[in-house]
Design an enzyme around this catalytic site. Structure first.
Site, PDB file in Angstrom:
ATOM      1  CG  ASP A  13      36.918 -22.588  68.876  1.00  0.00           C
ATOM      2  OD1 ASP A  13      36.492 -22.097  69.937  1.00  0.00           O
ATOM      3  OD2 ASP A  13      36.453 -23.633  68.383  1.00  0.00           O
ATOM      4  CD  GLU A  14      36.518 -17.686  64.182  1.00  0.00           C
ATOM      5  OE1 GLU A  14      36.156 -17.415  65.347  1.00  0.00           O
ATOM      6  OE2 GLU A  14      35.729 -18.099  63.314  1.00  0.00           O
ATOM      7  CE  LYS A  16      34.024 -15.633  67.985  1.00  0.00           C
ATOM      8  NZ  LYS A  16      34.655 -16.912  67.583  1.00  0.00           N
ATOM      9  N   GLY A  40      33.198 -20.512  73.970  1.00  0.00           N
ATOM     10  CA  GLY A  40      34.278 -20.552  74.948  1.00  0.00           C
ATOM     11  C   GLY A  40      35.281 -19.498  74.551  1.00  0.00           C
ATOM     12  CG  HIS A  41      34.509 -15.919  73.742  1.00  0.00           C
ATOM     13  ND1 HIS A  41      33.562 -14.949  73.597  1.00  0.00           N
ATOM     14  CD2 HIS A  41      34.376 -16.730  72.672  1.00  0.00           C
ATOM     15  CE1 HIS A  41      32.884 -15.158  72.482  1.00  0.00           C
ATOM     16  NE2 HIS A  41      33.354 -16.241  71.909  1.00  0.00           N
ATOM     17  CD  GLN A 183      28.544 -20.052  68.940  1.00  0.00           C
ATOM     18  OE1 GLN A 183      27.665 -19.250  68.739  1.00  0.00           O
ATOM     19  NE2 GLN A 183      28.902 -20.400  70.166  1.00  0.00           N
ATOM     20  NE  ARG A 264      38.976 -25.304  69.686  1.00  0.00           N
ATOM     21  CZ  ARG A 264      39.537 -24.345  70.421  1.00  0.00           C
ATOM     22  NH1 ARG A 264      40.736 -23.878  70.109  1.00  0.00           N
ATOM     23  NH2 ARG A 264      38.909 -23.844  71.455  1.00  0.00           N
ATOM     24  N   GLY A 374      50.612 -14.464  69.994  1.00  0.00           N
ATOM     25  CA  GLY A 374      50.649 -15.174  71.274  1.00  0.00           C
ATOM     26  C   GLY A 374      49.382 -14.862  72.040  1.00  0.00           C
TER      27      GLY A 374
HETATM   28  P1  IMP Z   1      25.686 -26.145  69.241  1.00  0.00           P
HETATM   29  O1  IMP Z   1      26.004 -24.679  69.064  1.00  0.00           O
HETATM   30  O2  IMP Z   1      26.026 -26.652  70.626  1.00  0.00           O
HETATM   31  O3  IMP Z   1      24.297 -26.487  68.814  1.00  0.00           O
HETATM   32  O4  IMP Z   1      26.656 -26.971  68.261  1.00  0.00           O
HETATM   33  C1  IMP Z   1      26.562 -26.883  66.833  1.00  0.00           C
HETATM   34  C2  IMP Z   1      27.928 -26.924  66.192  1.00  0.00           C
HETATM   35  O5  IMP Z   1      28.627 -25.710  66.471  1.00  0.00           O
HETATM   36  C3  IMP Z   1      28.848 -28.032  66.703  1.00  0.00           C
HETATM   37  O6  IMP Z   1      29.646 -28.467  65.614  1.00  0.00           O
HETATM   38  C4  IMP Z   1      29.716 -27.339  67.738  1.00  0.00           C
HETATM   39  O7  IMP Z   1      30.955 -27.986  67.926  1.00  0.00           O
HETATM   40  C5  IMP Z   1      29.883 -25.981  67.093  1.00  0.00           C
HETATM   41  N1  IMP Z   1      30.128 -24.893  68.058  1.00  0.00           N
HETATM   42  C6  IMP Z   1      29.232 -24.326  68.896  1.00  0.00           C
HETATM   43  N2  IMP Z   1      29.800 -23.350  69.600  1.00  0.00           N
HETATM   44  C7  IMP Z   1      31.070 -23.263  69.206  1.00  0.00           C
HETATM   45  C8  IMP Z   1      32.158 -22.408  69.563  1.00  0.00           C
HETATM   46  O8  IMP Z   1      32.038 -21.485  70.375  1.00  0.00           O
HETATM   47  N3  IMP Z   1      33.337 -22.630  68.931  1.00  0.00           N
HETATM   48  C9  IMP Z   1      33.471 -23.595  67.987  1.00  0.00           C
HETATM   49  N4  IMP Z   1      32.495 -24.425  67.620  1.00  0.00           N
HETATM   50  C10 IMP Z   1      31.292 -24.250  68.219  1.00  0.00           C
HETATM   51 MG    MG Z   2      35.839 -20.850  71.436  1.00  0.00          MG
END
Ligand code: IMP
Ligand code: MG
Length: 383
Positions: A13-14, A16, A40-41, A183, A264, A374
């Site tokens: 969630d930086e 990207k 989630g982008h 991620q 978050r 922004g």
């Molecule tokens: P999983 O990827 O669903 O197995 O989740 C493992 C960990 O990664 C959990 O703490 C999720 O909240 C985190 N996580 C997975 N995908 C994302 C992402 O795209 N953004 C932020 N955290 C993520």
């Molecule tokens: Mg995200």
């Protein structure tokens, strides 16, 4: 010709999605190399918000071909739904501009069930996954009992390619390629806060295994860092703020999970984490995002090291039991107390903002190339 990688340097969630969309303007292909619809982008175009989970963020440009690489795990239902939603919004999506690697693995309903059950069974090891079946699908892959996309659904067939040959040809044809990580470094199965991590390698090395592009072909590795830190799900987070500033960051930064809607956790910028990301990704440049979220703060802090039982650690410790006990050492910076969302040139940023950015550059030794002020494409400052 260039092959560049975008990686998250924190816990995902930086921003990207926005940066991929921005840099995609000048590329021919955008490739996702790991993860699945746990990602989630968010991309904002002309005030309209699109949330992508599986399809690469280059899809909004008609000239770009998007590839879902072999390292991704694909939920076919989610894939087809995402294609339909984009089409409904007038975005051109077809097997002409969207390809799936035949050797990517699929997520089946049994994987999703296993992901949900895991959460309840292993309470002591509660990861707080997105429950999308990501871990169990990779588990079957590593166990050599998974199902690859080419052996699966008829509906996926038109999109399937031998992605290794396809990308090799693109490189030989002098195309520009952007490899889009999902991620972030601290969620990496090897280099993150194990076991509180995802089940793939978001770090730059993963872009090679997850796309079939060899390491000697990579030119730049661009690290995306948010101007503060967030984490969704369980696990250590040294600079977490459980106070009114944490709540301010969540509200001002709209820090709610794109995939799960969960709050978050928010905290200060963490230099040991960024230095770890610089090392394990071999970062060549930095992008700082969501800097405008800090606009109203009188005082801003940056973590410069950790106090572990009276000893100051300058580097992120690989032992999670040490990390849990670490207390951040904070350096205070005066806030800029002004609205920077309309600023488009670096020299117009307030002196205090430039000080904040200079400190990050100094501590990491990596140049900042872009600053995002922004969500919109236009709210971008190039340095
Ligand atoms: P999983 O990827 O669903 O197995 O989740 C493992 C960990 O990664 C959990 O703490 C999720 O909240 C985190 N996580 C997975 N995908 C994302 C992402 O795209 N953004 C932020 N955290 C993520
Ligand atoms: Mg995200």
């Amino acid at each position: 010709m260039s092959v560049n990688v975008i990686v998250g340097t924190q816990w995902g969630d930086e921003g990207k999605g926005k940066i991929t969309d921005l840099l995609a303007k000048k590329v021919d292909l955008v490739v996702r190399y790991q993860g699945g619809n746990n990602a989630g982008h968010t991309v904002v175009i002309n005030k309209k918000t699109f949330k992508l989970h599986l399809i690469p963020s280059g899809i909004f440009y008609p000239h770009i071909i998007c590839v879902i690489g072999n390292g991704v795990v694909i939920d076919p239902e989610v894939f087809l739904q995402e294609v339909a939603t984009l089409k409904d919004n007038g975005i051109n999506v077809s097997p002409k501009n969207l390809k799936i690697s035949k050797t990517a693995h699929v997520i089946l309903s049994k994987h999703k069930e296993r992901d949900c059950n895991n959460e309840e069974a292993k309470d002591s090891l509660k990861i707080g996954t997105t429950k999308r079946g990501i871990g169990p699908s990779y588990e079957d892959k590593i166990n050599r009992s998974g199902l690859r996309a080419e052996q699966y659904a008829k509906e996926l067939e038109p999109y399937l390619v031998d992605s290794v040959l396809y990308l090799d040809k693109a490189i030989k044809d002098n195309k520009n390629i952007l490899l889009e990580g999902a991620q972030g470094t601290m969620l990496d199965i090897d280099h993150g806060t194990y076991p509180f991590v995802t089940s793939s390698n978001p770090t730059a090395g993963g872009s090679c295994t997850g796309s079939g592009i060899g390491p000697t072909k990579i030119d730049k590795v661009i690290g995306i860092a948010k101007a503060y830190c967030t984490r969704v799900g369980e696990g250590p987070f040294p600079t977490e703020l459980n106070d009114s500033i944490g709540i301010y960051l969540r509200e001002k930064g709209a820090e709610y999970g794109t995939t799960t809607g969960r709050n978050r956790r928010c905290g200060w910028f963490d230099i040991p984490v960024l230095k770890h990301a610089v090392r394990v990704n071999g970062l060549t440049e930095l992008v700082i995002t969501k800097l405008d979220v800090l606009d109203d703060l009188d005082e801003i802090q940056i973590c410069t090291g950790y106090n572990y039982k009276g000893n100051i650690l300058k580097d992120y410790p690989s032992d999670i039991n040490v990390l849990i006990e670490c207390i951040p050492v904070l350096k205070s910076f005066p806030g800029w107390n002004s609205d920077i969302t309309e600023i488009s040139s670096y020299s117009d940023l307030p002196k205090e903002t430039q000080n904040y950015l200079n400190f990050i550059e100094q501590e990491t030794g990596v140049p900042i190339r872009i600053v995002s002020v922004g969500a919109d494409r236009t709210q971008t400052v190039w340095k």
